[in-house]
Design a protein around this motif. Structure first.
Motif, PDB file in Angstrom:
ATOM      1  N   HIS A 153       0.841  -1.198   0.000  1.00  0.00           N
ATOM      2  CA  HIS A 153       0.000   0.000   0.000  1.00  0.00           C
ATOM      3  C   HIS A 153       0.881   1.254   0.000  1.00  0.00           C
ATOM      4  O   HIS A 153       0.560   2.244  -0.671  1.00  0.00           O
ATOM      5  N   ALA A 154       2.001   1.197   0.712  1.00  0.00           N
ATOM      6  CA  ALA A 154       2.928   2.342   0.725  1.00  0.00           C
ATOM      7  C   ALA A 154       3.446   2.616  -0.695  1.00  0.00           C
ATOM      8  O   ALA A 154       3.539   3.765  -1.137  1.00  0.00           O
ATOM      9  N   ILE A 155       3.758   1.553  -1.435  1.00  0.00           N
ATOM     10  CA  ILE A 155       4.247   1.721  -2.807  1.00  0.00           C
ATOM     11  C   ILE A 155       3.138   2.312  -3.689  1.00  0.00           C
ATOM     12  O   ILE A 155       3.339   3.284  -4.421  1.00  0.00           O
ATOM     13  N   ALA A 156       1.948   1.719  -3.594  1.00  0.00           N
ATOM     14  CA  ALA A 156       0.841   2.146  -4.469  1.00  0.00           C
ATOM     15  C   ALA A 156       0.451   3.598  -4.181  1.00  0.00           C
ATOM     16  O   ALA A 156       0.208   4.383  -5.098  1.00  0.00           O
ATOM     17  N   LEU A 157       0.423   3.950  -2.890  1.00  0.00           N
ATOM     18  CA  LEU A 157       0.045   5.322  -2.524  1.00  0.00           C
ATOM     19  C   LEU A 157       1.095   6.317  -3.014  1.00  0.00           C
ATOM     20  O   LEU A 157       0.768   7.394  -3.518  1.00  0.00           O
ATOM     21  N   THR A 158       2.362   5.947  -2.894  1.00  0.00           N
ATOM     22  CA  THR A 158       3.438   6.810  -3.382  1.00  0.00           C
ATOM     23  C   THR A 158       3.318   6.973  -4.895  1.00  0.00           C
ATOM     24  O   THR A 158       3.425   8.088  -5.423  1.00  0.00           O
TER      25      THR A 158
ATOM     26  N   TYR B 147      11.114  -6.005  -7.524  1.00  0.00           N
ATOM     27  CA  TYR B 147       9.899  -6.559  -6.917  1.00  0.00           C
ATOM     28  C   TYR B 147       8.719  -6.258  -7.858  1.00  0.00           C
ATOM     29  O   TYR B 147       8.397  -5.091  -8.083  1.00  0.00           O
ATOM     30  N   PRO B 148       8.088  -7.282  -8.452  1.00  0.00           N
ATOM     31  CA  PRO B 148       7.132  -7.051  -9.538  1.00  0.00           C
ATOM     32  C   PRO B 148       5.948  -6.156  -9.187  1.00  0.00           C
ATOM     33  O   PRO B 148       5.528  -5.349 -10.002  1.00  0.00           O
ATOM     34  N   HIS B 149       5.405  -6.302  -7.960  1.00  0.00           N
ATOM     35  CA  HIS B 149       4.204  -5.514  -7.661  1.00  0.00           C
ATOM     36  C   HIS B 149       4.537  -4.024  -7.536  1.00  0.00           C
ATOM     37  O   HIS B 149       3.620  -3.197  -7.523  1.00  0.00           O
ATOM     38  N   ALA B 150       5.817  -3.695  -7.443  1.00  0.00           N
ATOM     39  CA  ALA B 150       6.173  -2.271  -7.418  1.00  0.00           C
ATOM     40  C   ALA B 150       6.058  -1.695  -8.825  1.00  0.00           C
ATOM     41  O   ALA B 150       5.380  -0.700  -9.044  1.00  0.00           O
ATOM     42  N   TYR B 151       6.696  -2.360  -9.821  1.00  0.00           N
ATOM     43  CA  TYR B 151       6.595  -1.756 -11.154  1.00  0.00           C
ATOM     44  C   TYR B 151       5.162  -1.799 -11.676  1.00  0.00           C
ATOM     45  O   TYR B 151       4.733  -0.928 -12.416  1.00  0.00           O
ATOM     46  N   GLU B 152       4.396  -2.807 -11.224  1.00  0.00           N
ATOM     47  CA  GLU B 152       2.982  -2.840 -11.624  1.00  0.00           C
ATOM     48  C   GLU B 152       2.244  -1.594 -11.108  1.00  0.00           C
ATOM     49  O   GLU B 152       1.426  -1.013 -11.810  1.00  0.00           O
TER      50      GLU B 152
ATOM     51  N   MET C 169       3.420 -27.209  -7.639  1.00  0.00           N
ATOM     52  CA  MET C 169       4.365 -26.331  -6.945  1.00  0.00           C
ATOM     53  C   MET C 169       4.201 -24.920  -7.485  1.00  0.00           C
ATOM     54  O   MET C 169       4.197 -24.720  -8.695  1.00  0.00           O
ATOM     55  N   SER C 170       4.062 -23.940  -6.622  1.00  0.00           N
ATOM     56  CA  SER C 170       3.953 -22.578  -7.155  1.00  0.00           C
ATOM     57  C   SER C 170       5.334 -21.935  -7.182  1.00  0.00           C
ATOM     58  O   SER C 170       6.152 -22.119  -6.278  1.00  0.00           O
ATOM     59  N   LEU C 171       5.559 -21.195  -8.248  1.00  0.00           N
ATOM     60  CA  LEU C 171       6.905 -20.718  -8.562  1.00  0.00           C
ATOM     61  C   LEU C 171       6.751 -19.529  -9.507  1.00  0.00           C
ATOM     62  O   LEU C 171       5.855 -19.512 -10.332  1.00  0.00           O
ATOM     63  N   ILE C 172       7.644 -18.556  -9.390  1.00  0.00           N
ATOM     64  CA  ILE C 172       7.561 -17.398 -10.297  1.00  0.00           C
ATOM     65  C   ILE C 172       8.805 -17.382 -11.171  1.00  0.00           C
ATOM     66  O   ILE C 172       9.933 -17.427 -10.660  1.00  0.00           O
ATOM     67  N   ALA C 173       8.599 -17.291 -12.482  1.00  0.00           N
ATOM     68  CA  ALA C 173       9.732 -17.313 -13.417  1.00  0.00           C
ATOM     69  C   ALA C 173      10.487 -15.986 -13.384  1.00  0.00           C
ATOM     70  O   ALA C 173       9.921 -14.942 -13.058  1.00  0.00           O
ATOM     71  N   GLY C 174      11.785 -16.045 -13.752  1.00  0.00           N
ATOM     72  CA  GLY C 174      12.654 -14.858 -13.751  1.00  0.00           C
ATOM     73  C   GLY C 174      12.056 -13.642 -14.459  1.00  0.00           C
ATOM     74  O   GLY C 174      12.118 -12.523 -13.929  1.00  0.00           O
ATOM     75  N   PRO C 175      11.468 -13.814 -15.671  1.00  0.00           N
ATOM     76  CA  PRO C 175      10.992 -12.643 -16.412  1.00  0.00           C
ATOM     77  C   PRO C 175       9.960 -11.797 -15.678  1.00  0.00           C
ATOM     78  O   PRO C 175       9.815 -10.616 -15.956  1.00  0.00           O
ATOM     79  N   LYS C 176       9.243 -12.399 -14.731  1.00  0.00           N
ATOM     80  CA  LYS C 176       8.248 -11.621 -13.978  1.00  0.00           C
ATOM     81  C   LYS C 176       8.924 -10.474 -13.206  1.00  0.00           C
ATOM     82  O   LYS C 176       8.305  -9.461 -12.883  1.00  0.00           O
ATOM     83  N   PHE C 177      10.216 -10.640 -12.928  1.00  0.00           N
ATOM     84  CA  PHE C 177      10.929  -9.643 -12.129  1.00  0.00           C
ATOM     85  C   PHE C 177      11.549  -8.532 -12.986  1.00  0.00           C
ATOM     86  O   PHE C 177      12.296  -7.706 -12.474  1.00  0.00           O
ATOM     87  N   SER C 178      11.257  -8.564 -14.296  1.00  0.00           N
ATOM     88  CA  SER C 178      11.794  -7.501 -15.151  1.00  0.00           C
ATOM     89  C   SER C 178      10.654  -6.821 -15.890  1.00  0.00           C
ATOM     90  O   SER C 178       9.604  -7.437 -16.122  1.00  0.00           O
ATOM     91  N   ILE C 179      10.880  -5.569 -16.280  1.00  0.00           N
ATOM     92  CA  ILE C 179       9.788  -4.837 -16.959  1.00  0.00           C
ATOM     93  C   ILE C 179       9.681  -5.228 -18.429  1.00  0.00           C
ATOM     94  O   ILE C 179       8.722  -4.895 -19.093  1.00  0.00           O
ATOM     95  N   ASP C 180      10.692  -5.935 -18.964  1.00  0.00           N
ATOM     96  CA  ASP C 180      10.680  -6.229 -20.399  1.00  0.00           C
ATOM     97  C   ASP C 180      10.605  -7.719 -20.705  1.00  0.00           C
ATOM     98  O   ASP C 180      10.816  -8.142 -21.839  1.00  0.00           O
ATOM     99  N   GLY C 181      10.327  -8.540 -19.705  1.00  0.00           N
ATOM    100  CA  GLY C 181      10.165  -9.974 -19.961  1.00  0.00           C
ATOM    101  C   GLY C 181      11.472 -10.699 -20.224  1.00  0.00           C
ATOM    102  O   GLY C 181      11.471 -11.830 -20.695  1.00  0.00           O
ATOM    103  N   SER C 182      12.609 -10.076 -19.909  1.00  0.00           N
ATOM    104  CA  SER C 182      13.888 -10.783 -20.068  1.00  0.00           C
ATOM    105  C   SER C 182      14.149 -11.625 -18.806  1.00  0.00           C
ATOM    106  O   SER C 182      13.251 -11.824 -17.999  1.00  0.00           O
TER     107      SER C 182
END
Ligand SMILES: Cc1ncc(COP(=O)(O)O)c(C=O)c1O
Length: 474
Positions: free
Chosen positions: A167-172, A190-195, A415-428
């Protein structure tokens, strides 16, 4: 994926007519290698034919060959998507519902007692304002005192309590960003920040971070050249790399931001997760106080109790200039109307005893990091496993790209897992995987066993795809 992006990876097809088998072979290698992630929608046959300068018949035959070998599934209305042969079969093998997606540690030892204590001594809550945009005075004072003790003098008027760090990120984001403004983030981040920044309308740019840290000359030059309205950084136990920014580099970044007029948004949510980093530089904002002309107004610090104590508390905060705090309070009602008072009462006690409480967290992370490292070194020695000195996760480097394909297989097996590209803004970042070490000990090795099995399956697939292709095309 656009036809242009796909063709940039298949390599030069040359002027000669390329047999569909060769084009299919090249695409197969891209899928098996993870350069075209499983689930990616391929361009339409018509678009690809036009851009590749081939007949529609050639492309239709190419896609049919990919379907026949199990690398493409086409559905009416949703186009053709990349997949892997036998994905459905391997998905049926028994798995285990391990959570390697969220880096969410359990409540810290001692929290239960502290909650019991707080609720037993509960003051008459009917006297509390039910509508409180700024946060409880006692909690803001406790947070401000902690900053002052650790470095930058801080008054409670510089603090707003939020409903967690997100919430601190979104409000900022919502308060600082106007449509078409530029925002800088790290890559990975952190993906939810750039989102949140994207949702506020920002145009995103990125500067790289690895497990060895920041490319400071790149970061400084990008800030100076692009003059982003804000730069979002996680300088302590960075999510996902675990890296920490050296104190001298902090001063350089602060200087660059000041001259560019960029506000530094410093996310210190992981800052209390030191396992065995031998130094502590205190809050990042202390670098600003040395610059009399800037006076800290260009640094906004975000904090949270989620990682160090428990994410169920939903207590976060923003430290900023009083004028910025007033803007945040004004903007807040569009998103939420205040943090629940009982959580804030618990939060105040927690903040006052934070150093004592995080000792248990450190012990937990120390043990879990060791178990995950040993398991990775044993089962996947071909991967590069880092040894972070804090934080909740490892940013593992795979021996070849394929993070998304690996994630698809593991997900299908529970198993839940997040792939590397989720952590970048360009899918790399297909070569990377974030592995949190916050799961129960028994799950850590079980999770790595599943990863190793899935990776072996992908390797076998990649070998077959390469073998089928003429050497000239690889
Ligand atoms: C760097 C960072 N900041 C903020 C958050 C948000 O956490 P919360 O909203 O639970 O405080 C997270 C959660 O993963 C995080 O990793």
């Amino acid at each position: 994926m656009s036809a242009r992006a796909l063709l940039s990876m298949t390599g030069d097809l040359g002027a000669e007519p390329v047999a569909y088998t060769e084009l299919a072979g090249r695409i197969r290698v891209l899928i098996a290698d993870g350069r075209v992630a499983v689930g990616t929608r391929l361009p339409s046959e018509r678009e690809l034919a036009v851009l590749a300068g081939r007949s529609r018949t050639t492309i239709v035959a190419t896609y049919q060959a990919l379907r026949d070998s199990g690398h493409l599934v086409s559905r009416q209305g949703s186009g053709s998507r990349a997949t892997l042969p036998h994905l459905a079969d391997i998905s049926k093998r028994p798995g285990r519902a391990v959570n390697f997606a969220g880096s969410v540690p359990p409540p810290v030892d001692g929290l239960r007692e502290l909650i019991a204590e707080t609720t037993t001594d509960l003051p008459d809550i009917t006297t509390f304002p039910g509508f409180d945009l700024l946060g409880n005075d006692a909690l803001r004072e406790a947070i401000a005192d902690r900053y002052t003790q650790r470095g930058p003098p801080t008054s409670p008027d510089q603090i707003i309590v939020t409903t967690g760090g997100q919430h601190a990120i979104a409000l900022t984001a919502q308060t600082l960003i106007q449509r078409t403004d530029t925002a800088l983030v790290e890559s990975p981040t952190y993906p939810h920040a750039y989102e949140a920044f994207q949702r506020a309308g920002a145009r995103m740019i990125a500067s790289p971070v690895t497990t060895d840290g920041w490319d400071i000359p790149h970061l400084v030059a990008t800030i100076q050249q692009s003059r982003p309205v804000l730069a979002y950084l996680i300088p302590d136990f960075h999510n996902p790399t675990g890296a920490s920014m050296h104190p001298e580099d902090r001063a350089r970044v602060v200087h660059a931001a000041r001259t560019a007029g960029t506000t530094l948004v410093i996310d210190e949510a992981p800052a209390d997760l030191n396992i065995d980093r031998p130094w502590d530089d205190g809050p990042f904002a202390r670098h600003a106080t040395r610059d009399a002309t800037w006076n800290g107004s260009g640094i906004i610090t975000l904090g949270s109790l989620s990682k160090s104590i428990w994410s169920g508390l939903r207590i976060g905060w923003i430290r900023a200039d009083e004028a910025v705090i007033r803007r945040l309070v004004q903007a807040r009602p569009a998103g939420d109307l205040g943090t629940p008072p009982i959580e804030q009462l618990i939060g105040e006690r927690v903040v006052r005893r934070l150093d004592e409480l995080v000792i248990g967290r450190r012990r937990f992370l120390h043990e879990h990091r060791t178990v995950l490292t040993e398991s990775l070194n044993r089962r996947l020695p071909q991967w590069t496993t880092p040894w972070p000195d804090g934080g909740l996760s490892m940013w593992v480097q795979l021996d070849h790209p394929g993070s998304s394909a690996l994630t698809s297989i593991c997900r299908a097996r529970g198993m839940s897992l997040i792939a590397g590209p989720k952590f970048s803004i360009d899918g790399s970042l297909e070569r990377f995987l974030r592995l949190p070490f916050t799961s129960p000990i028994a799950d850590l090795d079980a999770g790595v066993e599943l990863l190793a099995d899935a990776w072996a399956h992908l390797d076998a697939n990649a070998r077959t795809a390469h073998e089928r292709l003429p050497a000239s095309a690889i």
